[in-house]
Structures are given as C-alpha cells and as structure tokens.
Scaffold this motif. Structure first.
Motif, PDB file in Angstrom:
ATOM      1  N   GLY A  21       0.813  -1.219   0.000  1.00 57.64           N
ATOM      2  CA  GLY A  21       0.000   0.000   0.000  1.00 57.64           C
ATOM      3  C   GLY A  21       0.842   1.264   0.000  1.00 57.64           C
ATOM      4  O   GLY A  21       0.582   2.196  -0.770  1.00 57.64           O
ATOM      5  N   ILE A  22       1.858   1.305   0.832  1.00 64.80           N
ATOM      6  CA  ILE A  22       2.728   2.485   0.882  1.00 64.80           C
ATOM      7  C   ILE A  22       3.527   2.615  -0.407  1.00 64.80           C
ATOM      8  O   ILE A  22       3.751   3.725  -0.895  1.00 64.80           O
ATOM      9  CB  ILE A  22       3.637   2.420   2.120  1.00 64.80           C
ATOM     10  N   GLY A  23       3.924   1.488  -1.000  1.00 62.69           N
ATOM     11  CA  GLY A  23       4.639   1.532  -2.275  1.00 62.69           C
ATOM     12  C   GLY A  23       3.773   2.092  -3.394  1.00 62.69           C
ATOM     13  O   GLY A  23       4.236   2.920  -4.198  1.00 62.69           O
ATOM     14  N   ILE A  24       2.533   1.671  -3.455  1.00 60.85           N
ATOM     15  CA  ILE A  24       1.610   2.196  -4.478  1.00 60.85           C
ATOM     16  C   ILE A  24       1.358   3.674  -4.246  1.00 60.85           C
ATOM     17  O   ILE A  24       1.356   4.473  -5.194  1.00 60.85           O
ATOM     18  CB  ILE A  24       0.299   1.384  -4.463  1.00 60.85           C
ATOM     19  N   TYR A  25       1.179   4.070  -2.990  1.00 60.38           N
ATOM     20  CA  TYR A  25       0.967   5.483  -2.665  1.00 60.38           C
ATOM     21  C   TYR A  25       2.183   6.322  -3.064  1.00 60.38           C
ATOM     22  O   TYR A  25       2.045   7.421  -3.590  1.00 60.38           O
ATOM     23  CB  TYR A  25       0.689   5.636  -1.174  1.00 60.38           C
ATOM     24  N   SER A  30       4.290  10.439  -6.359  1.00 63.67           N
ATOM     25  CA  SER A  30       5.670  10.801  -6.703  1.00 63.67           C
ATOM     26  C   SER A  30       6.480  11.241  -5.484  1.00 63.67           C
ATOM     27  O   SER A  30       7.340  12.110  -5.577  1.00 63.67           O
ATOM     28  CB  SER A  30       5.694  11.899  -7.763  1.00 63.67           C
ATOM     29  N   GLN A  31       6.198  10.663  -4.349  1.00 64.46           N
ATOM     30  CA  GLN A  31       6.976  10.908  -3.137  1.00 64.46           C
ATOM     31  C   GLN A  31       7.791   9.644  -2.867  1.00 64.46           C
ATOM     32  O   GLN A  31       7.389   8.764  -2.119  1.00 64.46           O
ATOM     33  CB  GLN A  31       6.065  11.254  -1.969  1.00 64.46           C
ATOM     34  N   TYR A  32       8.948   9.598  -3.481  1.00 65.61           N
ATOM     35  CA  TYR A  32       9.732   8.370  -3.500  1.00 65.61           C
ATOM     36  C   TYR A  32      10.447   8.073  -2.193  1.00 65.61           C
ATOM     37  O   TYR A  32      11.012   7.000  -2.040  1.00 65.61           O
ATOM     38  CB  TYR A  32      10.717   8.420  -4.670  1.00 65.61           C
ATOM     39  N   ILE A  33      10.412   8.994  -1.260  1.00 67.00           N
ATOM     40  CA  ILE A  33      11.000   8.716   0.051  1.00 67.00           C
ATOM     41  C   ILE A  33      10.203   7.619   0.762  1.00 67.00           C
ATOM     42  O   ILE A  33      10.745   6.844   1.557  1.00 67.00           O
ATOM     43  CB  ILE A  33      11.092  10.004   0.911  1.00 67.00           C
ATOM     44  N   TYR A  34       8.916   7.527   0.448  1.00 66.76           N
ATOM     45  CA  TYR A  34       8.079   6.478   1.040  1.00 66.76           C
ATOM     46  C   TYR A  34       8.400   5.107   0.472  1.00 66.76           C
ATOM     47  O   TYR A  34       8.033   4.094   1.059  1.00 66.76           O
ATOM     48  CB  TYR A  34       6.600   6.791   0.832  1.00 66.76           C
ATOM     49  N   LEU A  35       9.096   5.060  -0.670  1.00 71.04           N
ATOM     50  CA  LEU A  35       9.487   3.767  -1.215  1.00 71.04           C
ATOM     51  C   LEU A  35      10.479   3.052  -0.296  1.00 71.04           C
ATOM     52  O   LEU A  35      10.503   1.833  -0.252  1.00 71.04           O
ATOM     53  CB  LEU A  35      10.096   3.931  -2.603  1.00 71.04           C
ATOM     54  N   MET A  36      11.292   3.818   0.421  1.00 67.06           N
ATOM     55  CA  MET A  36      12.219   3.187   1.369  1.00 67.06           C
ATOM     56  C   MET A  36      11.448   2.517   2.507  1.00 67.06           C
ATOM     57  O   MET A  36      11.779   1.404   2.913  1.00 67.06           O
ATOM     58  CB  MET A  36      13.200   4.216   1.917  1.00 67.06           C
ATOM     59  N   LEU A  37      10.411   3.181   3.013  1.00 64.75           N
ATOM     60  CA  LEU A  37       9.582   2.580   4.057  1.00 64.75           C
ATOM     61  C   LEU A  37       8.873   1.335   3.519  1.00 64.75           C
ATOM     62  O   LEU A  37       8.799   0.313   4.194  1.00 64.75           O
ATOM     63  CB  LEU A  37       8.558   3.582   4.577  1.00 64.75           C
ATOM     64  N   ALA A  38       8.370   1.425   2.294  1.00 61.72           N
ATOM     65  CA  ALA A  38       7.703   0.273   1.686  1.00 61.72           C
ATOM     66  C   ALA A  38       8.685  -0.882   1.507  1.00 61.72           C
ATOM     67  O   ALA A  38       8.337  -2.043   1.751  1.00 61.72           O
ATOM     68  CB  ALA A  38       7.094   0.671   0.346  1.00 61.72           C
ATOM     69  N   ALA A  39       9.915  -0.570   1.099  1.00 61.55           N
ATOM     70  CA  ALA A  39      10.915  -1.617   0.910  1.00 61.55           C
ATOM     71  C   ALA A  39      11.253  -2.297   2.233  1.00 61.55           C
ATOM     72  O   ALA A  39      11.395  -3.523   2.294  1.00 61.55           O
ATOM     73  CB  ALA A  39      12.167  -1.029   0.275  1.00 61.55           C
ATOM     74  N   VAL A  40      11.368  -1.511   3.304  1.00 59.36           N
ATOM     75  CA  VAL A  40      11.662  -2.082   4.621  1.00 59.36           C
ATOM     76  C   VAL A  40      10.532  -3.012   5.060  1.00 59.36           C
ATOM     77  O   VAL A  40      10.772  -4.124   5.536  1.00 59.36           O
ATOM     78  CB  VAL A  40      11.900  -0.964   5.665  1.00 59.36           C
ATOM     79  N   LEU A  41       9.300  -2.584   4.890  1.00 59.95           N
ATOM     80  CA  LEU A  41       8.164  -3.425   5.283  1.00 59.95           C
ATOM     81  C   LEU A  41       8.078  -4.688   4.437  1.00 59.95           C
ATOM     82  O   LEU A  41       7.771  -5.768   4.948  1.00 59.95           O
ATOM     83  CB  LEU A  41       6.864  -2.626   5.180  1.00 59.95           C
ATOM     84  N   LEU A  42       8.366  -4.576   3.143  1.00 58.47           N
ATOM     85  CA  LEU A  42       8.318  -5.759   2.273  1.00 58.47           C
ATOM     86  C   LEU A  42       9.441  -6.740   2.600  1.00 58.47           C
ATOM     87  O   LEU A  42       9.232  -7.961   2.565  1.00 58.47           O
ATOM     88  CB  LEU A  42       8.369  -5.335   0.813  1.00 58.47           C
TER      89      LEU A  42
END
Length: 82
Positions: A21-25, A30-42
């Motif tokens: 969900g955070i990765g899709i968001y 276009s807030q790619y800083i949240y991709l790091m949080l999504a990667a950690v959770l995944l």
C-alpha cells in the motif's frame, strides 16, 4: 525458499499489505521517500523479520533465577520495636 512461505501470521500479513500500500501510494504521489519505508516493510514480510531482527528482542527465561537479591541483608521494618 520454502521457509519464506510458511508461518504467515497476522503481523507478517500486515507488513506485506502495508508495504504494498505504501509503495503504491509513493509511486502514485511521486513521493519516493516512502518507497524506502515500503521496501523495509516488504523485506520484513518476506524474511519474517521484526524491527529487532530475527527474535533479537526475546528474552531467555532459562537464565533467570527466582532468588531475591538482598534476601538476608535487608530486614523488615517494624515500627513497634525501638
């Protein structure tokens, strides 16, 4: 590889769904800083890790003794005696 698909508990599923969900968001807004949080959770969901690692926060109950520390050194307070 087979151990990654076993023992899917509630917390592991929440991490997976949250990471997706955070990765899709992050991609949608276009807030790619949240991709790091999504990667950690995944990664936590894929490898069944917690925030402390693989059971790093657990305690070893076998080493704890039931003895009191100052059993013979501390005397009970009795206000009637002087």
């Amino acid at each position: 590889m087979d151990s990654r698909f076993r023992n899917w508990g509630f917390a592991r599923i929440v991490r997976l769904v949250g990471g997706i969900g955070i990765g899709i968001y992050a991609i949608y807004t276009s807030q790619y800083i949240y991709l790091m949080l999504a990667a950690v959770l995944l990664i936590q969901a894929a490898y069944n890790l917690s925030c402390c690692g693989a059971s790093a926060c657990s305690s070893d109950s076998g080493t704890y003794k039931q003895n009191t520390l100052y059993k013979d050194q501390i005397k009970n307070y009795n206000p009637e005696k002087k």
